[in-house]
Design an enzyme around this catalytic site. Sequence first.
Site, PDB file in Angstrom:
ATOM      1  CG  ASN A 168      40.570  36.901  45.867  1.00 44.63           C
ATOM      2  OD1 ASN A 168      41.294  37.427  46.709  1.00 44.63           O
ATOM      3  ND2 ASN A 168      41.050  36.257  44.802  1.00 44.63           N
ATOM      4  CD  GLU A 169      34.624  32.838  49.733  1.00 40.97           C
ATOM      5  OE1 GLU A 169      33.793  33.358  48.963  1.00 40.97           O
ATOM      6  OE2 GLU A 169      34.648  31.615  49.959  1.00 40.97           O
TER       7      GLU A 169
END
Length: 638
Positions: A168-169
């Site tokens: 989850n950037e």
Amino acid sequence: MIQEIKYKQVGKFEDTKFEKIHNEIFNDSNYASVLVAHEIAELIKQRQQEGRPCVLGLATGSSPIKVYEELVNLHKKGELSFYNVITFNLDEYYPMEPKNRQSYYYFMHQHLFDHVDINPENINIPSGEVPQEELDQYCIDYDLKIKQLGGLDFQLLGIGRTGHIGFNEPGSHKNSGTRIITLDHVTRRDAASDFNGIEYVPKKAITMGVSTIMKAKRIIMLAWGHKKASIVKETIEGQITSNIPATFLQNHDNTTMIMDNEAASELTRIKTPWIVSQCIWTDDLKVRAVTWLSEELQKPILKLTDKDYNEHGMAGLLTIEGSAYNLNIKIFNMVQHTITGWPGGKPNADDKNRPERANPAKKRVIIFSPHPDDDVISMGGTFSRLIEQGHEVHVAYQTSGNIAVTDEEALKFAEVAQLLDNGKEETNFSKIITFLQNKTTAYGDSIETRKIKGLIRRMESYGATRYLGLNDAKVHFLDLPFYETGEVKKNPVGENDIQIISDLIASIQPHQIYAAGDLADPHGTHKLCLDAIFETIERIKGQKFMEDCWVWLYRGAWHEWDIADIEMAVPLSPDEMNKKINAILFHQSQKDRVMFQGEDAREFWVRAQERNRNTALLYDNLGLAEYEAIEAFKRYHF
Ligand code: F6R
């Protein structure tokens, strides 16, 4: 006594008033990993007693490796079964075949699943082979499966330097579910060495979503090493923001971050504890506080005033010391005493206030260098001084460094050698040439090819050590076995490695040992080389000659000790700096386009020069003498 992870103590305490995620800091990441593994094992066993499955969310990457190692240990000892365990991995590159060595599928089997009795049907890892058009449904089903099993009992996390959890950037929404995502450039750069170049790192991945992770009943996040320090601080102390998805964990009521000292080093309570609470003012802490204040206010130490101290949480320190005047002089002198042009001790001098002993005037010294070049990059000036000042200096290259030589470089040498050998077909050189011409994968070099690559580095090292005036007989190539996997991932340090180091130390009986004290990457070669030295010292410290042996740690190409950690500062003149640069330049295979560049695109000699100049500048700014450059060391007490 086992230090328990006090995960129930979530909350904001007096000394953690800036912190919004419960955390525990450990001296040793291996030990902390064992504790985490034990917590997981207890949970699995508890579920077994209840006759229920145990649903685990698992991570890959370097952070959890030791946790898996301990879980495997427990299983092998017969203390833990995985019969009731169901796992869901956080992520997988996309596209990615499971058999690919860089896949997370491969990683999980290599580190855990192949060694325990988990039912293969209970293993869930996002598949990097799902056709594009089926991805959305595939991700929905992944979340649904977790939900139908009653959610994750436990989620293990690492943290990326972007603040990602799973993949989850930055920009990931707190309500996000499992989905396909584009990897951040920083993340791809961090994975570059695994893929032999950023251009081969996939651009996308499937990741469990933030909301999937947040629903886990218990979360442990691991962070090791200096390179995680700034993101750890932002995660624990910063505002919740989707720019740093790990900050969402501040809203999870059963999360613990487990860190080593390096990863925790930027936390306010560690870096500037006097701002947070009452301190016990040891001399170390006084130096840390005063040098910090001097840097913060950009004032030399001797110009700091009572008001400066009072306004920065150090009134208590002034009370102990009487006044800024007394404190300034005391700390100025302590820092001053770290500076010496005599790294092996100054003969016939009063050594009460010097970093090294005067006697024996001629010392036996071993400089351990993890790769064949760290010696000159990190302490080339000191190395040269020690030789010039008449000490018996030995250098020991711990690993062959062969994987950092490019195929093109090896081919060049093999072709030259084959031509000199009149092009005979049956030589090793022709075998190497044929191998390299037909090579299709990044790793997996033949034995001969690894050998020529290692020899190239050996000969470069001789170039540098001869230039510094060291006799070849004092140069030792240890070729430690743990390194010889032919790929980035190394074996654990073993008995053979320890024996080789121990034999060398016993044969030289040194008064000084220099070693690379690099802790930036816990599974990197430097850390393993340091672990091997520490383990050896632990075993031989009872021997008589070790009573006279002092160990000095230097830092690698990437970062220097904090000013307050430095116990010996060796100044270099401009000429000495040039000499050091020349020595580094002998390592031709590590110039220009090197295989393991790290984040910094500059050449090693440029970095070394800048780092040594910056250390000199720091001393200068504190109000001490102005030097061209300084090499810094911290003593290791065993
Ligand atoms: C891995 C994962 C990532 C890593 C993170 C840290 O499954 O989801 O979030 O945990 O990139 O990686 P390391 O541990 O290699 O520093």
